[in-house]
Scaffold this motif. Structure first.
Motif, PDB file in Angstrom:
ATOM      1  N   ARG A  26       0.847  -1.202   0.000  1.00 50.56           N
ATOM      2  CA  ARG A  26       0.000   0.000   0.000  1.00 50.56           C
ATOM      3  C   ARG A  26       0.881   1.250   0.000  1.00 50.56           C
ATOM      4  N   LEU A 297      -2.336  -5.061   7.082  1.00 49.37           N
ATOM      5  CA  LEU A 297      -2.971  -4.512   5.870  1.00 49.37           C
ATOM      6  C   LEU A 297      -4.481  -4.739   5.892  1.00 49.37           C
ATOM      7  N   SER A 298      -4.914  -5.884   6.396  1.00 48.31           N
ATOM      8  CA  SER A 298      -6.356  -6.154   6.496  1.00 48.31           C
ATOM      9  C   SER A 298      -7.022  -5.181   7.457  1.00 48.31           C
ATOM     10  N   ALA A 301      -7.409  -1.888   5.875  1.00 48.73           N
ATOM     11  CA  ALA A 301      -8.463  -1.909   4.854  1.00 48.73           C
ATOM     12  C   ALA A 301      -9.847  -2.124   5.445  1.00 48.73           C
ATOM     13  N   THR A 303     -10.927  -5.032   6.714  1.00 55.00           N
ATOM     14  CA  THR A 303     -11.367  -6.398   6.450  1.00 55.00           C
ATOM     15  C   THR A 303     -10.866  -7.332   7.547  1.00 55.00           C
TER      16      THR A 303
END
Length: 404
Positions: A26, A297-298, A301, A303
């Motif tokens: 990202r 990263l999840s 985001a 998620t």
């Protein structure tokens, strides 16, 4: 104005570098890697460093994505409520997420005299202290290696191949090996002239500058004693007030998220997911590093992070520069009795070990260039682990149901 998410990775070993590189997927994430050394250490080559056949260090520019900021310093404490780390010089670095990848080192021996007279070999600094000790003792001096895990076996064979008189002391030779693989190792040790002192009586009870004393009364002459029995982890998590297991690994759930703080994620040897940690190894560390990066990263985001899925392939050993062995395992790290190398094909095992060492560093560089390209799919994870965790969850639920 949009502000980047700040992620700090504490520790620059196999897990930490993989995690840092994975995070560069990202563009709106700023990654800082904090490590006390300016170079990446190939820990699986430290026995070669001692023997003088490899320096066991790599420039971080070869393994770390250029957008990752490297800070050469030690983290003294993690202030989880304040979301910052305190460095050795008293300065602080803030974070939105932190990846805890401090790795492992030598376990502190409680054997009388071991701390004073034996040389551990789990870190670069320890290997650097051992090198001049071996040189000063001379090529004909007796060397004793305590512990017959991978490090002990590889160190003993590396030094014996150079003509040194080596004794390997252990309760059991290669306890993680299948009996077929153990026979290969024993045969190679014998060929190289390594004396193996093993069995219940071969427990070290004391170390002096010139002798290693065993429980059965034997005294092994030793000008240099190398201690490779067991690993420990840094106490940073404990000092920072975070939950740890009995060894000091950070306790996490199956997504590698700290049980105390969902802004802290662990990876590598210092992680204890669901109180069922994986074997301390670069094989697990690289996979856990990538998964820790994916978890962060999840969360960025919005998620749900995936559960950990580590799959072991086997155990690779160098047995000096001219021999080696690769023993295959199940995904849960249990050996299956099939190996490459051994009598008549020792060169194949040596080549495979060198390939593993070379490719491990190359994979870090590939992750730096193409983050996330070489991930382990969840379906290859150990099904026995998943089943055991399900059983534990069912048992805990049953215990929590009140009796009418």
């Amino acid at each position: 104005m949009h502000t980047k998410t700040e992620v700090v990775v504490v520790g620059g070993g196999y897990a930490g570098v993989t995690a840092a590189n994975r995070l560069t997927r990202r563009d709106d994430v700023s990654v800082t890697l904090i490590n006390p050394r300016p170079s990446f250490v190939e820990r699986i080559r430290l026995h070669q460093r001692v023997a003088g056949t490899h320096d066991a260090v790599v420039d971080y520019r070869d393994v770390l994505a250029p957008t990752v900021t490297l800070v050469v310093d030690a983290v003294e404490q993690i202030d989880a409520p304040g979301r910052h780390v305190i460095l050795s010089d008293g300065s602080t670095t803030g974070y939105d997420y932190l990846i805890y990848a401090v790795g492992s080192g030598s376990a502190v021996p409680d054997v009388p005299g071991a701390a004073e007279h034996a040389y551990p070999i789990a870190t670069l600094e320890e290997a650097q202290r051992l090198e001049p000790a071996l040189d000063a003792a001379g090529a004909g001096a007796a060397v004793t290696v305590v512990g017959a895990g991978p490090t002990g076996i590889e160190t003993a064979t590396e030094l014996a191949e150079q003509g040194r008189a080596v004794t390997l002391v252990c309760d059991e030779l290669g306890p993680y090996l299948h009996q077929r693989g153990r026979r290969v190792v024993a045969s190679t040790l014998a060929r190289l002239g390594v004396t193996v002192a093993s069995g219940p009586g071969a427990v070290v009870t004391a170390v002096t500058p010139h002798v290693v004393q065993l429980a059965d009364g034997r005294e092994i002459p030793s000008a240099v004693t190398i201690w490779s029995a067991g690993f420990g982890v840094p106490d940073l998590a404990t000092r920072s007030g975070l939950s740890t297991d009995a060894v000091g690994r950070l306790r996490t759930d199956e997504t590698l998220t700290s049980v105390d703080d969902d802004r802290i994620v662990a990876a590598g040897d210092s992680a204890a997911p669901s109180d069922r940690p994986f074997r301390m190894s670069c094989q697990a560390a690289g996979q856990l590093g990538g998964m820790a990066g994916d978890t962060v990263l999840s969360r960025i985001a919005g998620t749900e992070p995936a559960d950990v899925a580590v799959a072991f392939l086997g155990q690779c050993l160098s047995l000096g520069r001219g021999a080696g062995m690769f023993e295959f395992s199940r995904r849960d790290d249990a050996p299956i009795g099939v190996h490459l190398g051994g009598r008549g094909a020792a060169w194949l095992g040596a080549g495979l070990k060198e390939l593993v060492c070379w490719s491990t560093v190359k994979q870090l560089g590939w992750e730096a260039r193409w983050p996330g390209r070489f991930r382990i799919p969840a379906f290859v994870g150990d099904p026995r682990r998943r089943a055991a965790l399900r059983e534990r969850e069912v048992a805990a639920t049953s215990d929590a149901v009140p009796v009418a």
